[in-house]
Write a protein that holds these residues in place. Structure first.
Motif, PDB file in Angstrom:
ATOM      1  N   ARG A 121       0.828  -1.209   0.000  1.00 20.51           N
ATOM      2  CA  ARG A 121       0.000   0.000   0.000  1.00 20.51           C
ATOM      3  C   ARG A 121       0.858   1.253   0.000  1.00 20.51           C
ATOM      4  O   ARG A 121       0.551   2.237  -0.670  1.00 20.51           O
ATOM      5  CB  ARG A 121      -0.939  -0.009   1.206  1.00 20.51           C
ATOM      6  CG  ARG A 121      -2.136  -0.937   1.050  1.00 20.51           C
ATOM      7  CD  ARG A 121      -3.194  -0.708   2.129  1.00 20.51           C
ATOM      8  NE  ARG A 121      -2.720  -1.037   3.467  1.00 20.51           N
ATOM      9  CZ  ARG A 121      -2.310  -0.159   4.371  1.00 20.51           C
ATOM     10  NH1 ARG A 121      -2.299   1.140   4.075  1.00 20.51           N
ATOM     11  NH2 ARG A 121      -1.901  -0.556   5.573  1.00 20.51           N
ATOM     12  N   GLN A 123       3.745   1.571  -1.308  1.00 22.42           N
ATOM     13  CA  GLN A 123       4.307   1.690  -2.659  1.00 22.42           C
ATOM     14  C   GLN A 123       3.247   2.077  -3.689  1.00 22.42           C
ATOM     15  O   GLN A 123       3.584   2.503  -4.803  1.00 22.42           O
ATOM     16  CB  GLN A 123       4.884   0.336  -3.111  1.00 22.42           C
ATOM     17  CG  GLN A 123       6.015  -0.196  -2.271  1.00 22.42           C
ATOM     18  CD  GLN A 123       6.257  -1.681  -2.511  1.00 22.42           C
ATOM     19  OE1 GLN A 123       7.036  -2.290  -1.800  1.00 22.42           O
ATOM     20  NE2 GLN A 123       5.595  -2.285  -3.483  1.00 22.42           N
ATOM     21  N   ARG A 124       1.981   1.834  -3.331  1.00 24.21           N
ATOM     22  CA  ARG A 124       0.860   1.984  -4.265  1.00 24.21           C
ATOM     23  C   ARG A 124       0.985   1.010  -5.431  1.00 24.21           C
ATOM     24  O   ARG A 124       0.568   1.285  -6.558  1.00 24.21           O
ATOM     25  CB  ARG A 124       0.753   3.420  -4.808  1.00 24.21           C
ATOM     26  CG  ARG A 124       0.676   4.508  -3.770  1.00 24.21           C
ATOM     27  CD  ARG A 124      -0.612   4.472  -2.987  1.00 24.21           C
ATOM     28  NE  ARG A 124      -1.798   4.729  -3.797  1.00 24.21           N
ATOM     29  CZ  ARG A 124      -3.039   4.819  -3.306  1.00 24.21           C
ATOM     30  NH1 ARG A 124      -3.243   4.653  -2.003  1.00 24.21           N
ATOM     31  NH2 ARG A 124      -4.067   5.057  -4.098  1.00 24.21           N
ATOM     32  N   SER A 125       1.547  -0.160  -5.148  1.00 26.30           N
ATOM     33  CA  SER A 125       1.684  -1.176  -6.189  1.00 26.30           C
ATOM     34  C   SER A 125       2.004  -2.514  -5.547  1.00 26.30           C
ATOM     35  O   SER A 125       2.454  -2.587  -4.402  1.00 26.30           O
ATOM     36  CB  SER A 125       2.795  -0.811  -7.184  1.00 26.30           C
ATOM     37  OG  SER A 125       4.059  -0.847  -6.540  1.00 26.30           O
ATOM     38  N   PHE A 167      -5.611   0.656  -4.077  1.00 27.64           N
ATOM     39  CA  PHE A 167      -4.218   0.945  -3.730  1.00 27.64           C
ATOM     40  C   PHE A 167      -3.241   0.526  -4.822  1.00 27.64           C
ATOM     41  O   PHE A 167      -2.024   0.543  -4.616  1.00 27.64           O
ATOM     42  CB  PHE A 167      -3.847   0.241  -2.416  1.00 27.64           C
ATOM     43  CG  PHE A 167      -4.766   0.570  -1.275  1.00 27.64           C
ATOM     44  CD1 PHE A 167      -4.698   1.806  -0.646  1.00 27.64           C
ATOM     45  CD2 PHE A 167      -5.717  -0.340  -0.839  1.00 27.64           C
ATOM     46  CE1 PHE A 167      -5.547   2.123   0.402  1.00 27.64           C
ATOM     47  CE2 PHE A 167      -6.572  -0.034   0.207  1.00 27.64           C
ATOM     48  CZ  PHE A 167      -6.488   1.201   0.826  1.00 27.64           C
ATOM     49  N   GLY A 168      -3.762   0.137  -5.983  1.00 26.66           N
ATOM     50  CA  GLY A 168      -2.896  -0.262  -7.083  1.00 26.66           C
ATOM     51  C   GLY A 168      -2.344  -1.663  -6.958  1.00 26.66           C
ATOM     52  O   GLY A 168      -1.338  -1.993  -7.594  1.00 26.66           O
TER      53      GLY A 168
END
Length: 287
Positions: A121, A123-125, A167-168
């Motif tokens: 989360r 990192q958003r990835s 969150f990607g």
């Protein structure tokens, strides 16, 4: 740029080992986790970071994630592959063994997801890959607890996918069919120990024979096929939510979708060549 970082569980052999080596070849920094680290020397020599990890030990899992973050600073891919199949009639399997199967196949995977998600989360990835089975969509005689864990992980993956999408983070389910690994032989041996005598012996013997014949046959797919599918998924900009791959996976899942419950039951009994004495003789039973 730093290479992407992957954690693969159940990596001492089979699908886990093949996946660790495949991701390494694609430039990932790979952490391969298993209990039997003595079998992982060749992976370590190739450049894989080997972690001793029991997915039923919370402290060990927490320490493993912390080590990955401390050394590599991120975690991009989690492959939940650790698992086993404990077969036996529901009446025969001790509940302690049933709980142990859920601890490894379900709760171990979910706990690692919980530990990995804060970093993904931030990192958003990230990509979470849960290895279920075609056994998460179909059922076979004597396999209730194993199938129960795989059905559960399928449902958990669906819920998780919706929760983490903002969150990607992607959630991918891999549904292997028949794969040439140690799994079937070990499961068959356990089945005969649990239900090889007593009321369910005819069914257990037939099912164990089928599992052993399949394991020793030439139709099983190599674990590298699953590794290649995982690599394809984690490198895709928008991966599929599910990949059914390996011997029998797609046709068996399709047949389960098309056939009634009793029709599929009959198919499974015929496939296992269940003795007539072990089958219910009924006419005109409704689905």
């Amino acid at each position: 740029m730093h290479s992407k970082v992957a954690l693969v569980t159940g990596a001492s052999s089979g699908i886990g080992e093949a996946t660790a080596l495949k991701l390494l070849a694609q430039g990932y920094t790979v952490y391969a986790a298993a209990r039997r680290v003595e079998r992982m020397r060749s992976q370590a020599d190739a450049g894989v970071h080997v972690l001793a990890m029991d997915v039923t030990d919370d402290a060990v899992m927490r320490a493993g994630i912390e080590e990955i973050i401390a050394k590599s600073g991120r975690l991009d891919v989690l492959v939940n592959n650790a698992g086993y199949g404990a077969y036996g009639a529901i009446e025969d399997v001790p509940l302690d063994e049933a709980r142990a199967q859920f601890d490894v196949n379900v709760f171990g995977a979910v706990r690692l997801i919980q530990l990995a998600l804060p970093h993904m989360r931030a990192q958003r990835s990230g990509t979470i890959v849960n290895i279920t089975s075609m056994g998460g969509k179909i059922h076979t005689p004597m396999g209730a607890w194993y199938h129960g864990t795989k059905f559960a992980l399928e449902a958990i993956s669906d819920c998780l996918r919706m929760e983490v999408e903002p969150f990607g983070i992607d959630v991918v389910v891999i549904e292997p069919g028949g794969i040439k690994t140690e799994w079937a032989g070990i499961a068959a041996e356990n089945l005969l120990k649990v239900s090889g005598t007593g009321s369910y012996a005819p069914q257990a013997s037939a099912m164990a024979k089928l599992m052993i014949n399949e394991a020793n046959g030439n139709r099983q797919s190599p674990p590298q096929l699953i590794a290649e599918t995982i690599a394809k998924a984690v490198n895709a900009a928008r991966p599929k939510t599910r990949y059914a791959v390996g011997f029998g996976a797609r046709p068996m899942i399709l047949m389960r979708r098309l056939l009634s419950d009793r029709a599929f039951d009959s198919l499974m009994r015929m496939a296992a060549r269940m003795p007539r004495s072990a089958q219910r003789r009924s006419c005109g039973a409704a689905s």
